[in-house]
Motif scaffolding. Structure first.
Motif, PDB file in Angstrom:
ATOM      1  N   LYS A 120       0.838  -1.200   0.000  1.00 55.27           N
ATOM      2  CA  LYS A 120       0.000   0.000   0.000  1.00 55.27           C
ATOM      3  C   LYS A 120       0.870   1.246   0.000  1.00 55.27           C
ATOM      4  O   LYS A 120       1.910   1.290   0.655  1.00 55.27           O
ATOM      5  CB  LYS A 120      -0.942   0.016   1.207  1.00 55.27           C
ATOM      6  CG  LYS A 120      -2.061  -1.006   1.115  1.00 55.27           C
ATOM      7  CD  LYS A 120      -3.042  -0.849   2.255  1.00 55.27           C
ATOM      8  CE  LYS A 120      -4.206  -1.822   2.119  1.00 55.27           C
ATOM      9  NZ  LYS A 120      -5.048  -1.500   0.949  1.00 55.27           N
ATOM     10  N   GLU A 121       0.427   2.239  -0.738  1.00 53.18           N
ATOM     11  CA  GLU A 121       1.087   3.535  -0.776  1.00 53.18           C
ATOM     12  C   GLU A 121       0.063   4.625  -0.482  1.00 53.18           C
ATOM     13  O   GLU A 121      -1.121   4.476  -0.809  1.00 53.18           O
ATOM     14  CB  GLU A 121       1.733   3.791  -2.137  1.00 53.18           C
ATOM     15  CG  GLU A 121       3.024   3.052  -2.372  1.00 53.18           C
ATOM     16  CD  GLU A 121       3.697   3.461  -3.663  1.00 53.18           C
ATOM     17  OE1 GLU A 121       3.091   4.284  -4.394  1.00 53.18           O
ATOM     18  OE2 GLU A 121       4.797   2.962  -3.948  1.00 53.18           O
ATOM     19  N   THR A 122       0.541   5.699   0.121  1.00 50.84           N
ATOM     20  CA  THR A 122      -0.329   6.826   0.433  1.00 50.84           C
ATOM     21  C   THR A 122      -0.283   7.828  -0.709  1.00 50.84           C
ATOM     22  O   THR A 122       0.793   8.240  -1.146  1.00 50.84           O
ATOM     23  CB  THR A 122       0.096   7.496   1.745  1.00 50.84           C
ATOM     24  OG1 THR A 122       0.060   6.523   2.800  1.00 50.84           O
ATOM     25  CG2 THR A 122      -0.839   8.645   2.087  1.00 50.84           C
ATOM     26  N   VAL A 123      -1.450   8.196  -1.191  1.00 48.43           N
ATOM     27  CA  VAL A 123      -1.558   9.139  -2.298  1.00 48.43           C
ATOM     28  C   VAL A 123      -1.953  10.493  -1.727  1.00 48.43           C
ATOM     29  O   VAL A 123      -2.887  10.587  -0.926  1.00 48.43           O
ATOM     30  CB  VAL A 123      -2.612   8.664  -3.322  1.00 48.43           C
ATOM     31  CG1 VAL A 123      -2.718   9.630  -4.479  1.00 48.43           C
ATOM     32  CG2 VAL A 123      -2.258   7.271  -3.822  1.00 48.43           C
ATOM     33  N   PRO A 124      -1.242  11.560  -2.086  1.00 45.74           N
ATOM     34  CA  PRO A 124      -1.614  12.883  -1.557  1.00 45.74           C
ATOM     35  C   PRO A 124      -2.986  13.304  -2.055  1.00 45.74           C
ATOM     36  O   PRO A 124      -3.477  12.813  -3.070  1.00 45.74           O
ATOM     37  CB  PRO A 124      -0.504  13.802  -2.101  1.00 45.74           C
ATOM     38  CG  PRO A 124       0.059  13.074  -3.281  1.00 45.74           C
ATOM     39  CD  PRO A 124      -0.067  11.624  -2.965  1.00 45.74           C
ATOM     40  N   PRO A 125      -3.632  14.208  -1.357  1.00 43.40           N
ATOM     41  CA  PRO A 125      -4.978  14.637  -1.779  1.00 43.40           C
ATOM     42  C   PRO A 125      -4.951  15.313  -3.134  1.00 43.40           C
ATOM     43  O   PRO A 125      -3.996  16.000  -3.503  1.00 43.40           O
ATOM     44  CB  PRO A 125      -5.416  15.596  -0.664  1.00 43.40           C
ATOM     45  CG  PRO A 125      -4.137  16.045  -0.011  1.00 43.40           C
ATOM     46  CD  PRO A 125      -3.187  14.898  -0.142  1.00 43.40           C
ATOM     47  N   ALA A 154      -6.954  17.698  -4.110  1.00 43.96           N
ATOM     48  CA  ALA A 154      -7.237  19.124  -3.964  1.00 43.96           C
ATOM     49  C   ALA A 154      -6.770  19.576  -2.591  1.00 43.96           C
ATOM     50  O   ALA A 154      -6.723  18.770  -1.645  1.00 43.96           O
ATOM     51  CB  ALA A 154      -8.727  19.406  -4.148  1.00 43.96           C
ATOM     52  N   PRO A 155      -6.405  20.817  -2.453  1.00 44.72           N
ATOM     53  CA  PRO A 155      -5.991  21.313  -1.132  1.00 44.72           C
ATOM     54  C   PRO A 155      -7.112  21.136  -0.112  1.00 44.72           C
ATOM     55  O   PRO A 155      -8.281  21.389  -0.387  1.00 44.72           O
ATOM     56  CB  PRO A 155      -5.683  22.790  -1.379  1.00 44.72           C
ATOM     57  CG  PRO A 155      -5.402  22.877  -2.849  1.00 44.72           C
ATOM     58  CD  PRO A 155      -6.270  21.855  -3.492  1.00 44.72           C
ATOM     59  N   GLY A 156      -6.743  20.667   1.056  1.00 46.49           N
ATOM     60  CA  GLY A 156      -7.729  20.440   2.098  1.00 46.49           C
ATOM     61  C   GLY A 156      -8.357  19.065   2.056  1.00 46.49           C
ATOM     62  O   GLY A 156      -9.144  18.732   2.947  1.00 46.49           O
ATOM     63  N   GLY A 157      -8.052  18.252   1.049  1.00 44.53           N
ATOM     64  CA  GLY A 157      -8.619  16.918   0.953  1.00 44.53           C
ATOM     65  C   GLY A 157      -7.877  15.917   1.826  1.00 44.53           C
ATOM     66  O   GLY A 157      -6.861  16.229   2.454  1.00 44.53           O
ATOM     67  N   ARG A 158      -8.402  14.714   1.841  1.00 47.58           N
ATOM     68  CA  ARG A 158      -7.798  13.665   2.649  1.00 47.58           C
ATOM     69  C   ARG A 158      -6.855  12.809   1.805  1.00 47.58           C
ATOM     70  O   ARG A 158      -7.067  12.634   0.616  1.00 47.58           O
ATOM     71  CB  ARG A 158      -8.879  12.763   3.254  1.00 47.58           C
ATOM     72  CG  ARG A 158      -9.767  13.454   4.276  1.00 47.58           C
ATOM     73  CD  ARG A 158     -10.610  12.426   5.019  1.00 47.58           C
ATOM     74  NE  ARG A 158     -11.327  11.545   4.105  1.00 47.58           N
ATOM     75  CZ  ARG A 158     -12.001  10.474   4.486  1.00 47.58           C
ATOM     76  NH1 ARG A 158     -12.025  10.129   5.765  1.00 47.58           N
ATOM     77  NH2 ARG A 158     -12.641   9.737   3.588  1.00 47.58           N
TER      78      ARG A 158
END
Length: 214
Positions: free
Chosen positions: A80-85, A87-91
């Motif tokens: 598993k890898e973490t994907v940045p949001p 849009a700004p302010g997203g999870r």
């Protein structure tokens, strides 16, 4: 109760034997043609089950093919890898990344269940069948070799002219049009000149009214 209908035609004794002898005589009169393989390659039907190709970009590591395989000849590893949001302010989101996808063709019985159950069209049949090996361990094809088989997968047949367009094509076209419109709007906004602000003017001094003392 109603009686079952009886066959209208009657067969005379020995009709089955006569039909069988007729087939034998027709076969005996045909010329035997021997295909000189491997110099002459056979003409295979379009849906030949030769080897399985992997289109890695469509694989989401859902493990459905490995779970449904009756021979357990599909091996999948992932992390598993973490994907940045987006849009700004997203999870932040997590996604599965494929590490290994292998098929052991010494165990595969070519049932095609893995291809049928794949929800994202990541597995395809290739008509290639010449991949015999002297070592049984070489019949386990890893993801790179499975990807190479994808270039031998024939193109799908053309659609019927009056057939309805697949919903996947319509969804992909709508998404592409939306993305193109968004890019055009951003380009137009970037090319639009910024409005010039008027320079601030100095306030004029109040003029004395008539009759006011200076």
């Amino acid at each position: 109760m109603t009686a079952s209908p009886q066959p209208s035609g009657r067969s005379f004794p020995g009709s089955g034997l006569a039909k069988g002898l007729a087939v034998t005589l027709r076969t005996m009169t045909k010329k035997t043609v021997t295909a000189q393989y491997p110099e002459t390659q056979p003409d295979l039907p379009p849906r030949t089950r030769g080897v399985i190709g992997l289109f890695e970009e469509n694989c989401t590591v859902c493990m459905l093919c490995a779970r449904e395989c009756p021979d357990w000849c599909i091996y999948i590893d992932s992390h598993k890898e973490t994907v940045p949001p987006a849009a700004p302010g997203g999870r932040e989101r997590s996604r599965n990344v494929l590490d290994r996808f292998a098929i052991d063709f010494s165990l595969c019985m070519y049932c095609g269940i893995c291809i049928e159950v794949c929800p994202f069209d990541a597995l395809f049949w290739s008509p290639e069948f010449e991949y015999a090996e002297t070592d049984i361990r070489d019949l386990t094809h890893e993801r790179d070799k499975l990807r190479d088989w994808m270039w031998t997968v024939p193109a799908p047949p053309a659609l019927v002219p009056a057939a309805e367009e697949p919903k996947e094509y319509a969804a992909a076209r709508k998404s592409a049009d939306r993305s193109a419109d968004q890019q055009a709007a951003e380009a137009a906004t970037a090319a639009r000149p910024e409005p010039t602000r008027p320079e601030p003017t100095q306030p004029k001094p109040d003029r004395p009214e008539d009759g006011d003392a200076r």
